[in-house]
Motif scaffolding. Structure first.
Motif, PDB file in Angstrom:
ATOM      1  N   UNK A   1      15.896 -34.194 -14.279  1.00  0.00           N
ATOM      2  CA  UNK A   1      15.586 -32.889 -13.718  1.00  0.00           C
ATOM      3  C   UNK A   1      15.474 -32.772 -12.216  1.00  0.00           C
ATOM      4  N   UNK A   2      15.536 -33.872 -11.470  1.00  0.00           N
ATOM      5  CA  UNK A   2      15.416 -33.786 -10.012  1.00  0.00           C
ATOM      6  C   UNK A   2      16.741 -33.326  -9.405  1.00  0.00           C
ATOM      7  N   UNK A   3      16.682 -32.281  -8.594  1.00  0.00           N
ATOM      8  CA  UNK A   3      17.880 -31.844  -7.893  1.00  0.00           C
ATOM      9  C   UNK A   3      18.086 -32.621  -6.597  1.00  0.00           C
ATOM     10  N   UNK A   4      17.001 -33.112  -6.013  1.00  0.00           N
ATOM     11  CA  UNK A   4      17.087 -33.894  -4.781  1.00  0.00           C
ATOM     12  C   UNK A   4      15.936 -34.893  -4.768  1.00  0.00           C
ATOM     13  N   UNK A   5      16.172 -36.015  -4.065  1.00  0.00           N
ATOM     14  CA  UNK A   5      15.194 -37.098  -4.029  1.00  0.00           C
ATOM     15  C   UNK A   5      15.059 -37.610  -2.604  1.00  0.00           C
TER      16      UNK A   5
ATOM     17  N   UNK B   1      21.194 -25.422  -2.378  1.00  0.00           N
ATOM     18  CA  UNK B   1      22.172 -26.413  -2.805  1.00  0.00           C
ATOM     19  C   UNK B   1      22.293 -27.483  -1.744  1.00  0.00           C
ATOM     20  N   UNK B   2      22.424 -28.713  -2.183  1.00  0.00           N
ATOM     21  CA  UNK B   2      22.595 -29.835  -1.269  1.00  0.00           C
ATOM     22  C   UNK B   2      23.918 -30.508  -1.590  1.00  0.00           C
ATOM     23  N   UNK B   3      24.579 -31.041  -0.557  1.00  0.00           N
ATOM     24  CA  UNK B   3      25.878 -31.692  -0.741  1.00  0.00           C
ATOM     25  C   UNK B   3      25.749 -32.975  -1.556  1.00  0.00           C
ATOM     26  N   UNK B   4      24.642 -33.653  -1.414  1.00  0.00           N
ATOM     27  CA  UNK B   4      24.355 -34.869  -2.187  1.00  0.00           C
ATOM     28  C   UNK B   4      22.843 -34.914  -2.390  1.00  0.00           C
ATOM     29  N   UNK B   5      22.373 -35.631  -3.407  1.00  0.00           N
ATOM     30  CA  UNK B   5      20.962 -35.518  -3.801  1.00  0.00           C
ATOM     31  C   UNK B   5      19.942 -36.326  -3.005  1.00  0.00           C
TER      32      UNK B   5
END
Length: 180
Positions: free
Chosen positions: A128-132, A5-9
């Motif tokens: 669908x991207x959880x992070x970039x 989990x990330x706080x922001x993407x």
């Protein structure tokens, strides 16, 4: 299943490298695999569909092999390699994994030179991207910082950009009726 989990993407280049090497830091609970989201220029337009099919099959194999973080990367772009559009590859892999019943077993991280504006991040997340990791945006910010002799540290410039994009994403979400 373990989930990252990330706080922001938005991931800095350093954040992405930490994720890329996370198995060496925390053991086998998290395993990453980077998938090349480019194809040879020599194949022309006809190379796009096979490139998407290739990366979808590589994603399936990676998840079956126990990789729970997939990084879709266009970093290999060059005079000889064309990037698959980030939104297209993200959506293709996301839906391919859904059809195979594997999507909940992995997280998708997109490493792309395309994402710059709030809209780009919102659409990638929606597909669908959880992070970039917008590596090109960070490189451009650093170039501007150096050329203009700004006294801000590189990390501060990146943090300001990430905060601005994060606020923009929240604004878009709130306009869609999604609240935190």
């Amino acid at each position: 299943h373990y989930r990252l989990e990330v706080a922001q993407p938005i991931l800095t280049n350093t954040d992405l490298e930490k994720i890329r090497s996370i198995s060496s830091l925390v053991g086998e609970a998290f395993r990453t695999q980077t998938l090349d989201a480019t194809w040879p220029v020599s194949e022309g337009v006809d190379g796009l569909v096979p490139a998407i099919e290739r990366i979808c099959h590589q994603a399936t194999d990676a998840v079956i092999d126990g990789h729970n973080i997939l990084i879709l990367s266009d970093r290999a772009v060059s005079l000889d390699r064309v990037p698959i559009p980030a939104l297209l590859v993200t959506a293709a892999v996301h839906h391919h994994l859904i059809r195979r019943g594997l999507r909940t077993s992995t997280g998708l991280v997109v490493e792309t030179g395309e994402a710059r504006e709030v809209h780009h991040f919102c659409v990638l997340a929606g597909y669908g991207a959880e992070a970039i990791n917008p590596y090109m945006a960070f490189e451009l910010l650093e170039k501007i910082r150096v050329e203009n002799g700004l006294e801000l540290a590189a990390a501060t410039v990146q943090k300001n950009y990430i905060n601005a994009v994060g606020k923009g994403i929240l604004k878009v979400m709130s306009k869609m009726g999604i609240s935190t």
